[in-house]
Motif scaffolding. Structure first.
Motif, PDB file in Angstrom:
ATOM      1  N   ARG A   1       0.797  -1.222   0.000  1.00 15.30           N
ATOM      2  CA  ARG A   1       0.000   0.000   0.000  1.00 15.30           C
ATOM      3  C   ARG A   1       0.836   1.282   0.000  1.00 15.30           C
ATOM      4  O   ARG A   1       0.430   2.274  -0.628  1.00 15.30           O
ATOM      5  CB  ARG A   1      -0.966   0.003   1.187  1.00 15.30           C
ATOM      6  CG  ARG A   1      -2.262  -0.738   0.877  1.00 15.30           C
ATOM      7  CD  ARG A   1      -3.147  -0.834   2.091  1.00 15.30           C
ATOM      8  NE  ARG A   1      -3.635   0.466   2.526  1.00 15.30           N
ATOM      9  CZ  ARG A   1      -4.683   1.082   2.002  1.00 15.30           C
ATOM     10  NH1 ARG A   1      -5.346   0.522   1.004  1.00 15.30           N
ATOM     11  NH2 ARG A   1      -5.079   2.240   2.470  1.00 15.30           N
ATOM     12  N   PRO A   2       1.997   1.333   0.678  1.00 15.89           N
ATOM     13  CA  PRO A   2       2.800   2.559   0.597  1.00 15.89           C
ATOM     14  C   PRO A   2       3.178   2.921  -0.837  1.00 15.89           C
ATOM     15  O   PRO A   2       3.230   4.097  -1.202  1.00 15.89           O
ATOM     16  CB  PRO A   2       4.042   2.216   1.435  1.00 15.89           C
ATOM     17  CG  PRO A   2       3.542   1.222   2.431  1.00 15.89           C
ATOM     18  CD  PRO A   2       2.562   0.375   1.650  1.00 15.89           C
ATOM     19  N   VAL A   3       3.426   1.886  -1.644  1.00 18.38           N
ATOM     20  CA  VAL A   3       3.765   2.129  -3.050  1.00 18.38           C
ATOM     21  C   VAL A   3       2.563   2.693  -3.789  1.00 18.38           C
ATOM     22  O   VAL A   3       2.686   3.570  -4.651  1.00 18.38           O
ATOM     23  CB  VAL A   3       4.237   0.824  -3.730  1.00 18.38           C
ATOM     24  CG1 VAL A   3       4.499   1.051  -5.207  1.00 18.38           C
ATOM     25  CG2 VAL A   3       5.485   0.290  -3.028  1.00 18.38           C
ATOM     26  N   PHE A   4       1.371   2.194  -3.424  1.00 21.80           N
ATOM     27  CA  PHE A   4       0.154   2.602  -4.134  1.00 21.80           C
ATOM     28  C   PHE A   4      -0.556   3.779  -3.465  1.00 21.80           C
ATOM     29  O   PHE A   4      -1.738   4.009  -3.697  1.00 21.80           O
ATOM     30  CB  PHE A   4      -0.793   1.406  -4.252  1.00 21.80           C
ATOM     31  CG  PHE A   4      -0.331   0.394  -5.251  1.00 21.80           C
ATOM     32  CD1 PHE A   4      -0.708   0.476  -6.583  1.00 21.80           C
ATOM     33  CD2 PHE A   4       0.515  -0.633  -4.875  1.00 21.80           C
ATOM     34  CE1 PHE A   4      -0.259  -0.441  -7.515  1.00 21.80           C
ATOM     35  CE2 PHE A   4       0.964  -1.567  -5.798  1.00 21.80           C
ATOM     36  CZ  PHE A   4       0.581  -1.468  -7.121  1.00 21.80           C
ATOM     37  N   ALA A   5       0.188   4.515  -2.642  1.00 24.17           N
ATOM     38  CA  ALA A   5      -0.377   5.733  -2.059  1.00 24.17           C
ATOM     39  C   ALA A   5      -0.449   6.838  -3.099  1.00 24.17           C
ATOM     40  O   ALA A   5      -1.125   7.847  -2.895  1.00 24.17           O
ATOM     41  CB  ALA A   5       0.478   6.181  -0.872  1.00 24.17           C
ATOM     42  N   ARG A   6       0.249   6.650  -4.228  1.00 25.95           N
ATOM     43  CA  ARG A   6       0.243   7.647  -5.301  1.00 25.95           C
ATOM     44  C   ARG A   6      -0.702   7.198  -6.416  1.00 25.95           C
ATOM     45  O   ARG A   6      -0.674   6.030  -6.832  1.00 25.95           O
ATOM     46  CB  ARG A   6       1.654   7.825  -5.861  1.00 25.95           C
ATOM     47  CG  ARG A   6       2.691   8.252  -4.827  1.00 25.95           C
ATOM     48  CD  ARG A   6       4.050   8.523  -5.478  1.00 25.95           C
ATOM     49  NE  ARG A   6       4.550   7.370  -6.212  1.00 25.95           N
ATOM     50  CZ  ARG A   6       5.210   6.370  -5.656  1.00 25.95           C
ATOM     51  NH1 ARG A   6       5.467   6.394  -4.372  1.00 25.95           N
ATOM     52  NH2 ARG A   6       5.651   5.367  -6.399  1.00 25.95           N
ATOM     53  N   PRO A   7      -1.505   8.108  -6.931  1.00 25.78           N
ATOM     54  CA  PRO A   7      -2.419   7.770  -8.034  1.00 25.78           C
ATOM     55  C   PRO A   7      -1.700   7.180  -9.241  1.00 25.78           C
ATOM     56  O   PRO A   7      -2.239   6.317  -9.931  1.00 25.78           O
ATOM     57  CB  PRO A   7      -3.060   9.118  -8.374  1.00 25.78           C
ATOM     58  CG  PRO A   7      -2.990   9.896  -7.109  1.00 25.78           C
ATOM     59  CD  PRO A   7      -1.679   9.491  -6.472  1.00 25.78           C
ATOM     60  N   ALA A   8      -0.452   7.615  -9.490  1.00 24.71           N
ATOM     61  CA  ALA A   8       0.286   7.123 -10.651  1.00 24.71           C
ATOM     62  C   ALA A   8       0.504   5.614 -10.564  1.00 24.71           C
ATOM     63  O   ALA A   8       0.471   4.902 -11.579  1.00 24.71           O
ATOM     64  CB  ALA A   8       1.627   7.835 -10.757  1.00 24.71           C
ATOM     65  N   ALA A   9       0.707   5.093  -9.344  1.00 28.30           N
ATOM     66  CA  ALA A   9       0.927   3.662  -9.167  1.00 28.30           C
ATOM     67  C   ALA A   9      -0.335   2.880  -9.519  1.00 28.30           C
ATOM     68  O   ALA A   9      -0.279   1.818 -10.141  1.00 28.30           O
ATOM     69  CB  ALA A   9       1.359   3.362  -7.735  1.00 28.30           C
ATOM     70  N   TRP A  10      -1.484   3.412  -9.129  1.00 24.87           N
ATOM     71  CA  TRP A  10      -2.747   2.762  -9.468  1.00 24.87           C
ATOM     72  C   TRP A  10      -2.994   2.819 -10.975  1.00 24.87           C
ATOM     73  O   TRP A  10      -3.566   1.906 -11.562  1.00 24.87           O
ATOM     74  CB  TRP A  10      -3.904   3.420  -8.716  1.00 24.87           C
ATOM     75  CG  TRP A  10      -3.942   3.027  -7.279  1.00 24.87           C
ATOM     76  CD1 TRP A  10      -3.315   3.650  -6.243  1.00 24.87           C
ATOM     77  CD2 TRP A  10      -4.606   1.897  -6.722  1.00 24.87           C
ATOM     78  NE1 TRP A  10      -3.557   2.976  -5.064  1.00 24.87           N
ATOM     79  CE2 TRP A  10      -4.349   1.904  -5.331  1.00 24.87           C
ATOM     80  CE3 TRP A  10      -5.399   0.885  -7.272  1.00 24.87           C
ATOM     81  CZ2 TRP A  10      -4.856   0.929  -4.480  1.00 24.87           C
ATOM     82  CZ3 TRP A  10      -5.915  -0.085  -6.416  1.00 24.87           C
ATOM     83  CH2 TRP A  10      -5.640  -0.063  -5.038  1.00 24.87           C
ATOM     84  N   ARG A  11      -2.579   3.914 -11.570  1.00 25.24           N
ATOM     85  CA  ARG A  11      -2.728   4.039 -13.033  1.00 25.24           C
ATOM     86  C   ARG A  11      -1.933   2.944 -13.732  1.00 25.24           C
ATOM     87  O   ARG A  11      -2.416   2.313 -14.683  1.00 25.24           O
ATOM     88  CB  ARG A  11      -2.254   5.418 -13.492  1.00 25.24           C
ATOM     89  CG  ARG A  11      -2.068   5.530 -14.987  1.00 25.24           C
ATOM     90  CD  ARG A  11      -1.673   6.929 -15.406  1.00 25.24           C
ATOM     91  NE  ARG A  11      -2.836   7.797 -15.522  1.00 25.24           N
ATOM     92  CZ  ARG A  11      -2.766   9.087 -15.871  1.00 25.24           C
ATOM     93  NH1 ARG A  11      -1.592   9.654 -16.080  1.00 25.24           N
ATOM     94  NH2 ARG A  11      -3.859   9.793 -15.970  1.00 25.24           N
ATOM     95  N   VAL A  12      -0.705   2.699 -13.266  1.00 26.67           N
ATOM     96  CA  VAL A  12       0.130   1.647 -13.864  1.00 26.67           C
ATOM     97  C   VAL A  12      -0.505   0.274 -13.638  1.00 26.67           C
ATOM     98  O   VAL A  12      -0.586  -0.548 -14.560  1.00 26.67           O
ATOM     99  CB  VAL A  12       1.552   1.683 -13.264  1.00 26.67           C
ATOM    100  CG1 VAL A  12       2.342   0.454 -13.709  1.00 26.67           C
ATOM    101  CG2 VAL A  12       2.272   2.951 -13.682  1.00 26.67           C
ATOM    102  N   LEU A  13      -0.961   0.012 -12.394  1.00 22.13           N
ATOM    103  CA  LEU A  13      -1.567  -1.279 -12.083  1.00 22.13           C
ATOM    104  C   LEU A  13      -2.784  -1.545 -12.958  1.00 22.13           C
ATOM    105  O   LEU A  13      -2.910  -2.623 -13.565  1.00 22.13           O
ATOM    106  CB  LEU A  13      -1.976  -1.335 -10.605  1.00 22.13           C
ATOM    107  CG  LEU A  13      -2.733  -2.610 -10.185  1.00 22.13           C
ATOM    108  CD1 LEU A  13      -1.850  -3.837 -10.335  1.00 22.13           C
ATOM    109  CD2 LEU A  13      -3.236  -2.481  -8.756  1.00 22.13           C
ATOM    110  N   ASP A  14      -3.677  -0.558 -13.051  1.00 22.52           N
ATOM    111  CA  ASP A  14      -4.875  -0.762 -13.853  1.00 22.52           C
ATOM    112  C   ASP A  14      -4.552  -0.839 -15.342  1.00 22.52           C
ATOM    113  O   ASP A  14      -5.254  -1.509 -16.101  1.00 22.52           O
ATOM    114  CB  ASP A  14      -5.894   0.349 -13.577  1.00 22.52           C
ATOM    115  CG  ASP A  14      -6.750   0.038 -12.358  1.00 22.52           C
ATOM    116  OD1 ASP A  14      -7.212  -1.105 -12.241  1.00 22.52           O
ATOM    117  OD2 ASP A  14      -6.943   0.934 -11.527  1.00 22.52           O
ATOM    118  N   GLY A  15      -3.494  -0.156 -15.772  1.00 27.71           N
ATOM    119  CA  GLY A  15      -3.066  -0.280 -17.158  1.00 27.71           C
ATOM    120  C   GLY A  15      -2.591  -1.683 -17.462  1.00 27.71           C
ATOM    121  O   GLY A  15      -2.920  -2.258 -18.508  1.00 27.71           O
ATOM    122  N   VAL A  16      -1.832  -2.256 -16.520  1.00 27.41           N
ATOM    123  CA  VAL A  16      -1.350  -3.636 -16.690  1.00 27.41           C
ATOM    124  C   VAL A  16      -2.521  -4.606 -16.672  1.00 27.41           C
ATOM    125  O   VAL A  16      -2.590  -5.543 -17.485  1.00 27.41           O
ATOM    126  CB  VAL A  16      -0.344  -3.987 -15.578  1.00 27.41           C
ATOM    127  CG1 VAL A  16      -0.016  -5.484 -15.612  1.00 27.41           C
ATOM    128  CG2 VAL A  16       0.930  -3.170 -15.729  1.00 27.41           C
TER     129      VAL A  16
END
Length: 210
Positions: A175-190
């Motif tokens: 979760r610390p990694v995914f505290a940034r919206p950009a990380a969620w953008r990458v995850l959902d893109g994948v």
């Protein structure tokens, strides 16, 4: 008391079961995302693990052999699964394009339990690979262990339970990694890319009738 052949059968089932479910797929991607969002994790893990155990038991009981006698059913399931996965891919792509909506604790961003469980059930039971791998492959392999096929099934079931529990509840460590919206953008893109590739592969299998 378990004998050496029984332990070997259980260990073999555990190893094969893990090998079939660890690969990145629609189900695992969904469990990971729910774990990161801390959203209905216990329900999602329970649905996935229980479904796997039921399918493993069905394979051991002979459903795999019955499925092989109904070749027309495979293309039908392939097309249904492809349509669902493509729809889920589009939703993931839309989330990736709207990073502001990706925050796990955003107001109104939580999904209801019924919708979450329904999506999880669809990702599990509309996936032809579940039947071809878990039911047919595990079922046929279990039959080679004769009287110890149930120990094989128990090992495979245990592998599924441990994997989904670890993936769902362990995801919070990221979760610390995914505290940034950009990380969620990458995850959902994948996730969108994986779902699209799976949908295309299923459609191809449906056309070929495999």
């Amino acid at each position: 008391m378990l004998t050496t052949p029984a332990l070997f059968a259980a260990a073999s089932g555990f190893a094969l079961g893990l090998g079939l479910i660890i690969a990145i797929g629609a189900q695992n991607a969904f469990v990971l995302r729910q774990g990161l969002r801390l959203e209905h994790v216990a329900a999602v893990v329970a649905v996935c693990a229980l479904s796997d155990v039921v399918l493993i038991l069905a394979g051991v009981l002979g459903a795999g052999a019955a499925l092989e006698r109904l070749p027309w059913l495979v293309p039908v399931v392939c097309f249904a699964g492809a349509a669902f996965l493509l729809g889920y891919a589009l939703l993931a792509a839309r989330r990736a394009l709207r990073p502001g909506a990706l925050l796990p604790d955003a107001a109104g961003a939580r999904t209801g339990l019924a919708v979450t469980v329904g999506t999880c059930l669809a990702l599990t039971w509309l996936n032809p690979h579940v039947y071809l791998d878990t039911v047919v492959l595990l079922g046929s392999t279990a039959s080679t262990y004769g009287e110890h096929r149930w120990q094989f099934a128990a090992g495979a079931g245990l592998g599924s339970v441990l994997w989904f529990a670890g993936l769902g509840f362990g995801a919070r460590l990221l979760r610390p990694v995914f505290a940034r919206p950009a990380a969620w953008r990458v995850l959902d893109g994948v996730i969108a890319a994986v779902m699209t590739l799976l949908a295309v592969s299923l459609a191809v299998r449906g056309v070929s009738g495999a």
